[in-house]
Structures are given as C-alpha cells and as structure tokens.
Design a protein around this motif. Sequence first.
Motif, mmCIF file in Angstrom:
data_model
loop_
_atom_site.group_PDB
_atom_site.id
_atom_site.type_symbol
_atom_site.label_atom_id
_atom_site.label_comp_id
_atom_site.label_asym_id
_atom_site.label_seq_id
_atom_site.Cartn_x
_atom_site.Cartn_y
_atom_site.Cartn_z
ATOM 1 N N LYS A 238 0.903 -1.246 -0.069
ATOM 2 C CA LYS A 238 -0.054 -0.081 -0.024
ATOM 3 C C LYS A 238 0.943 1.326 0.168
ATOM 4 O O LYS A 238 1.885 1.363 0.763
ATOM 5 C CB LYS A 238 -0.946 -0.094 1.033
ATOM 6 N N VAL A 239 0.424 2.343 -0.906
ATOM 7 C CA VAL A 239 1.235 3.211 -0.970
ATOM 8 C C VAL A 239 0.387 4.390 -0.595
ATOM 9 O O VAL A 239 -0.609 4.656 -1.055
ATOM 10 C CB VAL A 239 1.704 3.544 -2.634
ATOM 11 N N PHE A 240 1.194 5.480 0.261
ATOM 12 C CA PHE A 240 0.578 6.686 0.985
ATOM 13 C C PHE A 240 1.350 7.805 0.344
ATOM 14 O O PHE A 240 2.523 7.599 0.453
ATOM 15 C CB PHE A 240 0.348 6.457 2.394
ATOM 16 N N ILE A 241 0.548 9.074 0.131
ATOM 17 C CA ILE A 241 1.037 10.180 -0.074
ATOM 18 C C ILE A 241 0.185 11.159 0.302
ATOM 19 O O ILE A 241 -1.053 11.174 0.874
ATOM 20 C CB ILE A 241 1.155 10.485 -1.965
ATOM 21 N N ASP A 242 0.860 12.489 0.803
ATOM 22 C CA ASP A 242 0.298 13.253 1.398
ATOM 23 C C ASP A 242 -0.871 13.936 0.781
ATOM 24 O O ASP A 242 -1.718 14.350 1.403
ATOM 25 C CB ASP A 242 1.204 14.600 1.774
ATOM 26 N N ALA A 243 -1.041 14.049 -0.388
ATOM 27 C CA ALA A 243 -1.778 14.665 -1.183
ATOM 28 C C ALA A 243 -3.219 13.886 -1.085
ATOM 29 O O ALA A 243 -4.289 14.465 -1.534
ATOM 30 C CB ALA A 243 -1.557 14.728 -2.912
ATOM 31 N N ALA A 244 -3.233 12.633 -0.706
ATOM 32 C CA ALA A 244 -4.384 11.837 -0.606
ATOM 33 C C ALA A 244 -4.079 11.029 0.762
ATOM 34 O O ALA A 244 -4.149 9.844 0.804
ATOM 35 C CB ALA A 244 -4.695 10.948 -1.831
ATOM 36 N N PRO A 245 -4.417 11.715 1.976
ATOM 37 C CA PRO A 245 -4.229 11.110 3.246
ATOM 38 C C PRO A 245 -5.534 10.192 3.508
ATOM 39 O O PRO A 245 -6.397 10.508 3.222
ATOM 40 C CB PRO A 245 -4.282 12.321 4.214
ATOM 41 N N GLY A 246 -5.021 9.281 4.170
ATOM 42 C CA GLY A 246 -6.054 7.940 4.284
ATOM 43 C C GLY A 246 -6.511 7.298 3.119
ATOM 44 O O GLY A 246 -7.539 6.603 3.247
ATOM 45 N N LYS A 247 -6.020 7.443 1.888
ATOM 46 C CA LYS A 247 -6.453 6.719 0.707
ATOM 47 C C LYS A 247 -5.068 5.751 0.018
ATOM 48 O O LYS A 247 -4.334 6.322 -0.783
ATOM 49 C CB LYS A 247 -6.921 7.702 -0.315
ATOM 50 N N PRO A 248 -5.128 4.662 0.683
ATOM 51 C CA PRO A 248 -4.013 3.883 0.123
ATOM 52 C C PRO A 248 -3.951 3.309 -1.191
ATOM 53 O O PRO A 248 -5.108 3.052 -1.614
ATOM 54 C CB PRO A 248 -3.791 2.707 1.152
ATOM 55 N N LEU A 249 -2.762 3.674 -1.856
ATOM 56 C CA LEU A 249 -2.886 2.940 -3.448
ATOM 57 C C LEU A 249 -2.522 1.761 -3.522
ATOM 58 O O LEU A 249 -1.254 1.555 -2.787
ATOM 59 C CB LEU A 249 -2.097 4.045 -4.260
ATOM 60 N N PRO A 250 -2.937 0.745 -4.547
ATOM 61 C CA PRO A 250 -2.351 -0.514 -4.280
ATOM 62 C C PRO A 250 -1.014 -0.471 -5.198
ATOM 63 O O PRO A 250 -0.836 -0.005 -6.159
ATOM 64 C CB PRO A 250 -3.408 -1.401 -5.172
ATOM 65 N N GLY A 251 -0.221 -1.375 -4.634
ATOM 66 C CA GLY A 251 0.896 -1.950 -5.424
ATOM 67 C C GLY A 251 1.486 -3.076 -4.807
ATOM 68 O O GLY A 251 0.974 -3.920 -4.271
ATOM 69 N N ARG A 252 2.579 -3.539 -5.471
ATOM 70 C CA ARG A 252 3.115 -4.827 -5.345
ATOM 71 C C ARG A 252 4.817 -4.917 -5.219
ATOM 72 O O ARG A 252 5.286 -3.862 -6.251
ATOM 73 C CB ARG A 252 2.633 -6.037 -6.270
ATOM 74 N N VAL A 253 5.364 -5.800 -4.615
ATOM 75 C CA VAL A 253 6.758 -5.803 -4.728
ATOM 76 C C VAL A 253 7.145 -6.475 -5.981
ATOM 77 O O VAL A 253 6.824 -7.457 -6.493
ATOM 78 C CB VAL A 253 7.336 -6.591 -3.404
ATOM 79 N N THR A 254 8.102 -5.696 -6.770
ATOM 80 C CA THR A 254 8.742 -6.379 -8.084
ATOM 81 C C THR A 254 10.042 -6.557 -8.176
ATOM 82 O O THR A 254 10.485 -7.382 -8.939
ATOM 83 C CB THR A 254 8.275 -5.173 -9.367
ATOM 84 N N TYR A 255 10.785 -5.936 -7.276
ATOM 85 C CA TYR A 255 12.143 -6.213 -7.183
ATOM 86 C C TYR A 255 12.967 -6.343 -5.696
ATOM 87 O O TYR A 255 12.611 -5.379 -4.990
ATOM 88 C CB TYR A 255 13.035 -5.209 -8.220
ATOM 89 N N ILE A 256 13.730 -7.218 -5.425
ATOM 90 C CA ILE A 256 14.449 -7.247 -4.124
ATOM 91 C C ILE A 256 15.924 -7.138 -4.376
ATOM 92 O O ILE A 256 16.282 -8.135 -5.120
ATOM 93 C CB ILE A 256 14.083 -8.428 -3.403
ATOM 94 N N SER A 257 16.698 -6.185 -3.905
ATOM 95 C CA SER A 257 18.221 -6.219 -4.424
ATOM 96 C C SER A 257 18.644 -7.211 -3.377
ATOM 97 O O SER A 257 18.620 -7.411 -2.309
ATOM 98 C CB SER A 257 18.575 -4.848 -3.850
ATOM 99 N N PRO A 258 19.683 -8.052 -4.286
ATOM 100 C CA PRO A 258 20.394 -9.082 -3.594
ATOM 101 C C PRO A 258 21.703 -8.465 -3.064
ATOM 102 O O PRO A 258 22.655 -9.241 -2.136
ATOM 103 C CB PRO A 258 20.960 -10.002 -4.880
ATOM 104 N N ILE A 259 21.778 -7.068 -3.166
ATOM 105 C CA ILE A 259 23.171 -6.623 -2.534
ATOM 106 C C ILE A 259 22.896 -5.599 -1.441
ATOM 107 O O ILE A 259 22.218 -4.800 -1.543
ATOM 108 C CB ILE A 259 24.097 -5.769 -3.715
#
Length: 309
Positions: A238-259
């Motif tokens: 869930k992504v939150f921004i100050d411009a839309a408080p209390g309104k999480p935007l959906p997301g997903r993990v696409t990359y995990i750094s191995p380093i």
Amino acid sequence: MKQLACAILIAVLAGCTRSDDREISASGTIEATEVNISAKVGGRIDRLPVDEGTAVRAGDTLAVIDRSDLAIQLRQAMANAAAADAQFRLTARGARQEDIVQAEASFKNAEDDLKRAEELFKANSATQKQLDDARTRFIVSRSVYEKLKHGPLPEEIDAARARREQAAAQVDAVRKQIADAVVLAPSNGEITQRSVEVGEIVLPNAALFRLSRLETVHLMIYVSEIELARVKSGQSAKVFIDAAPGKPLPGRVTYISPIAEFTPKNVQTKEDRTKLVFGVKIEAANQLRLLKPGMPADATIVTDTSSVR
C-alpha cells in the motif's frame, strides 16, 4: 489492580508485535521510467506538434526535421540505381548480334591487312612500323570479336550485379534517413521535457525530449536484513502520499536487491545512514496520475496475507 494494568500492557505490546509481523513500513520517493528521445538525423526543426505536459501514445509524431536535402539525395540515389540496373541487364544479356557481325568483319579486315603488310615487308615495300601497326590492329580486333562472340565472363556479371545492389542499398539508406527525420514516440507516456524549438538546427543523436511513463510508477524503499527475510517478490503493498491522506494506493513488490548497501544519503538521520539495508522496489498503478515523480511517499508491504481483507 497492578496485575490488571500489567496484563493490559502485555496485551498491547503483543498486539504491536503482531502488527509489525504482518507489515513492513518505510518511506521513499516516487520514480517513473524515463526515456530520452533523440534525433537520428540532423537538420532544422520544421514542426513540433507536442509540448511539455502533452500525453502521447506510441507512434505519435513528436518532431519533424527538414527533409528537402534528403529528397534531393534520394533522387540522385535512385538515378544511380537505375543506371546500375540497366548496366547489369546489358552485361547479363551479352552483345547484340549486329555487334558480333560488325566485330567479325573488322577482325577479317585486320587479318587481310596483316597478310598484305607481311608480304609488302618481305618485298621491302613496307616499313617495320607499318607491319607492327597492322599486327596490333589484328590482335585488338580479334580480341574484341572473341569477347563479343563468347559473351561476358561470370565475374563480369557478378561485378555488375554487385554494383546494382550497392546502388539499391544507397537508395534504402537515404529513404531510412527520410523516415528518421520524423521523430516518433517509442511508447505511451507524457512529455516532461522539450529541449528544442521550431527553427533550431539539431545534430544527429541530439536529445530532443524526455518521455515519462506514468501509467505505472515505482517506489524504492530500504529494509533491514531482519525485515528482508519476510519480503518476497509479488507481495501486496500500500502506497500513501500526503496529497491523498487515508487513501492507500495498491502496489506490489517487483524487485528485491540481492546486495546490501548503506542507507541512501537522503535519509535524514546519521544513525539510519550508517545502517546496511536492502533495496525493495514497489510498483504501483497510476491511472489517475496522483503519483508524480519526485513526490515523497510511504509504503507498507503486507507480509502476512491473512491480514488482507
């Protein structure tokens, strides 16, 4: 009473621990995929149908570079190609029958002249030079006749074919330059920077525009080694921004750094900057264009799917 208070405190702490086990929260900055669009050919900018902020689709015209010089080069290349093609067909077909007959007649005349010159030379009625000249005409006329009679060599035909193909390739090269003089959008997106104006002269490979793909943006956050064990590619976020408080935007993990790396310098506290962390990229859909590149944002990764309603 004290026992009741302790029990409540333990319950609250236990609840916080369960919440941390289900989610990982961190902050970062919204980023978008950006494409620098360059001109493949140089010249004067004739037309710029887009400006900064213009939404474009793949294949839309972004700029048109003057093509008048290229049009002249194309006509020259096409004329050379036509001449090379005619020469190849002439070589492949061989000599005309009338040319062979004429060459044979010249050869016979030269042969007769040589015989007369030899007889006159024996009778001391002709000089050595006259005999040599007659012999030279005979050799040349015989060579021409034999060549016309037997036709061109395979190597001559191959050479004529190669010249024709070279001329055709030159036509294709100029046509490609003419096509490249029209700069097209490589993908959907928004023009976030325009570096030229109509009438300016640009060099080949000069940067003209920056295209940002805003349909999908991403947020890079950093997690500790302990938290990394709970993060997996594909997890919901869930992504939150100050411009839309209390309104999480959906997301997903696409990359995990191995380093592992030190926390980036834009993190405020010195203590946090000295920690070793791992980068985690979260991708979020942005159809409403609420997420802007450079905007600070908070993200929460859902590590326990049982908590998702």
